[in-house]
Design an enzyme around this catalytic site. Structure first.
Site, short mmCIF file in Angstrom:
data_model
loop_
_atom_site.label_atom_id
_atom_site.label_comp_id
_atom_site.label_asym_id
_atom_site.label_seq_id
_atom_site.Cartn_x
_atom_site.Cartn_y
_atom_site.Cartn_z
N LYS A 53 0.66 -1.24 -0.21
CA LYS A 53 -0.19 -0.11 -0.17
C LYS A 53 0.76 1.40 -0.11
O LYS A 53 0.23 2.33 0.12
CB LYS A 53 -0.89 -0.18 1.15
CG LYS A 53 -2.15 -0.85 1.10
CD LYS A 53 -3.13 -0.93 2.14
CE LYS A 53 -4.49 -2.05 1.94
NZ LYS A 53 -5.14 -2.05 2.90
N LYS A 109 -7.10 -10.28 -4.70
CA LYS A 109 -8.21 -10.77 -3.62
C LYS A 109 -9.18 -9.94 -3.65
O LYS A 109 -9.44 -8.85 -3.88
CB LYS A 109 -7.58 -10.86 -2.12
CG LYS A 109 -7.63 -9.75 -1.34
CD LYS A 109 -7.21 -10.08 0.02
CE LYS A 109 -7.34 -8.98 0.86
NZ LYS A 109 -7.91 -8.94 2.03
N LYS A 130 -12.90 -5.28 0.31
CA LYS A 130 -13.98 -4.37 0.40
C LYS A 130 -13.72 -3.06 0.01
O LYS A 130 -14.54 -2.22 -0.61
CB LYS A 130 -14.19 -3.81 1.98
CG LYS A 130 -14.79 -5.01 2.78
CD LYS A 130 -15.25 -4.50 4.27
CE LYS A 130 -14.43 -5.53 5.43
NZ LYS A 130 -13.02 -5.46 5.54
N1 AQP Z 1 -10.47 -12.27 -0.45
C1 AQP Z 1 -10.73 -12.94 0.96
N2 AQP Z 1 -10.74 -14.22 0.92
C2 AQP Z 1 -10.66 -14.82 2.00
N3 AQP Z 1 -10.68 -14.24 3.30
C3 AQP Z 1 -10.74 -12.68 3.17
N4 AQP Z 1 -10.78 -11.97 4.21
C4 AQP Z 1 -10.65 -10.69 3.77
N5 AQP Z 1 -10.72 -10.81 2.44
C5 AQP Z 1 -10.68 -11.96 2.14
C6 AQP Z 1 -10.70 -12.20 5.85
O1 AQP Z 1 -11.67 -11.58 6.16
C7 AQP Z 1 -11.50 -11.10 7.49
C8 AQP Z 1 -11.80 -9.57 8.01
O2 AQP Z 1 -10.75 -8.97 7.03
P1 AQP Z 1 -10.59 -7.45 7.40
O3 AQP Z 1 -11.99 -6.61 7.25
O4 AQP Z 1 -9.95 -7.28 8.75
O5 AQP Z 1 -9.63 -6.85 6.51
P2 AQP Z 1 -9.06 -7.22 5.05
O6 AQP Z 1 -8.40 -8.67 4.96
O7 AQP Z 1 -7.95 -6.18 4.57
O8 AQP Z 1 -10.38 -7.46 4.23
P3 AQP Z 1 -10.85 -6.63 3.20
O9 AQP Z 1 -12.35 -7.01 2.45
O10 AQP Z 1 -9.83 -6.92 2.01
O11 AQP Z 1 -10.75 -4.92 3.41
P4 AQP Z 1 -9.99 -3.73 3.01
O12 AQP Z 1 -10.51 -3.85 1.42
O13 AQP Z 1 -10.32 -2.69 3.68
O14 AQP Z 1 -8.46 -4.23 3.27
C9 AQP Z 1 -9.98 -11.80 7.66
O15 AQP Z 1 -9.83 -12.86 8.47
C10 AQP Z 1 -9.57 -11.64 6.37
O16 AQP Z 1 -8.31 -12.59 6.32
#
Ligand code: AQP
Length: 330
Positions: free
Chosen positions: A114, A197, A200
């Site tokens: 990032k 991946k 969000k």
């Molecule tokens: N694509 C994914 N596949 C499997 N597991 C996932 N997780 C997130 N994306 C995937 C798991 O969801 C949990 C919560 O994640 P988070 O909200 O704390 O942060 P993150 O991993 O950074 O999720 P996002 O959705 O990608 O959010 P942003 O875009 O804001 O960074 C974790 O257990 C994660 O592993």
């Protein structure tokens, strides 16, 4: 009777929760609730490490907490709370920041991703130090087990290393946690680009299936999902699009790889996408119904989160008392 192992996991209110969050994390939290002593946290302080809108943050937080309950997190069996409601998280994060070598944080791949190029000048120091806040989240609750998607494994390993380092420097204060990662569905990839991946905050067109998407939108997104021109449907690491679709199917249907490949032998991508759309819509419909009920009764959610914060705070306060004592602060 021996106490159940304590589990902690968090999720950021950084946008609309998606199928990756559900299959990689939330569904496993729900299914394992009876095995563990559960602490689940909406980690709003992690969502402010990048640019954000306060109004959206508040709305995302409530939506996410309600969706967690709708997915099956049961407040009687799990402590569900919001990170910023328990002030000990930021206090411990600072104390751990002072215990963390810079080099450990510099090795975190998420920060490297990032902050490439000129971004390094602009990203917040919070983005750099957030793994110590995550370590604080985990260590405050004497956590033994941290179920995460594969993408978060490095951060849990940092929490482990920090707990061991702290115990070595100041005495035995922290339980050393273990990441638990499931093989199937551990990483759900974007539908428009299966090398990235599902996320969000990534707004790639057609990247994610939102947990609140309608069956029609789900069908449409799968219909547009990127595959390849080979035509036959098998798991193959060199074909990330079709492999991602099969993995999502496998996670929901429970079929083995061989069973799935046999099921789709001689059939086209259209069949796989249609079946997958139905499977996902079927899994999400009851969640969406419970979500609507919860949004119609906001006081129930307020109460769940207030009770959760009180329970979490009681545990966190005890840990902080040991930490301050060990560090010579009281
Ligand atoms: N694509 C994914 N596949 C499997 N597991 C996932 N997780 C997130 N994306 C995937 C798991 O969801 C949990 C919560 O994640 P988070 O909200 O704390 O942060 P993150 O991993 O950074 O999720 P996002 O959705 O990608 O959010 P942003 O875009 O804001 O960074 C974790 O257990 C994660 O592993």
């Amino acid at each position: 009777m021996t106490a159940k192992p304590r589990v902690f996991s968090g999720i950021k209110p950084s946008g609309d929760p998606h199928l990756g969050n559900y299959l990689g994390a939330i569904r496993n939290w729900v299914n394992d609730q009876d095995r563990y002593d559960n602490f689940f946290c909406v980690v709003d302080q992690h969502a402010i490490t990048v640019a954000y809108d306060p109004v959206n943050l508040r709305a995302n937080l409530r939506q996410l907490a309600a969706l967690l309950v709708a997915c099956g997190i049961d407040p009687d069996r799990s402590c569900l709370f919001v990170q910023s409601h328990v002030a000990e998280h930021t206090e411990l994060a600072w104390l751990l920041t002072c215990t963390t070598p810079m080099g450990w944080l510099e090795r975190m791949t998420q920060f490297k991703d990032k902050s490439v190029g000129g971004q390094r000048e602009r990203v917040s120091a919070g983005l750099f130090t957030y793994p110590t806040l995550m370590a604080a989240d985990i260590l405050l609750y004497d956590t033994l087990v941290v179920p995460v998607g594969e993408d978060q494994k490095q951060h849990v390993e940092l929490a482990r290393d920090l707990a061991a380092r702290f115990n070595h420097l100041y005495g035995d204060v922290f339980t050393v946690p273990e990441p638990v990662i499931r093989e199937v569905g551990a990483r759900v990839m974007g539908l428009d680009d299966p090398t990235k991946k599902m996320s969000k905050s990534d707004e790639g067109a057609n990247r994610t299936i939102g947990l609140l998407d309608t069956p029609k939108a789900i069908q449409k997104k799968f219909a547009r999902a990127v595959t390849d021109s080979e035509g036959h449907i098998v798991f193959d690491d060199n074909r990330p699009g079709v492999t991602n679709l099969l993995t999502i199917h496998q996670t929901l249907s429970g079929l083995t790889k061989a069973e799935l490949e046999a099921r789709f032998a001689g059939r086209g991508y259209g069949d796989l996408k249609k079946e997958l759309g139905e499977l996902v819509a079927e899994a999400l419909t009851p969640i969406q119904q419970r979500y609507i009920e919860l949004t119609e009764d906001p006081r129930t959610l307020d109460q769940i989160l207030a009770d959760g914060a009180a329970r979490a705070q009681a545990v966190a306060a005890q840990t902080m008392s040991r930490v301050r004592q060990a560090m010579g602060l009281r």
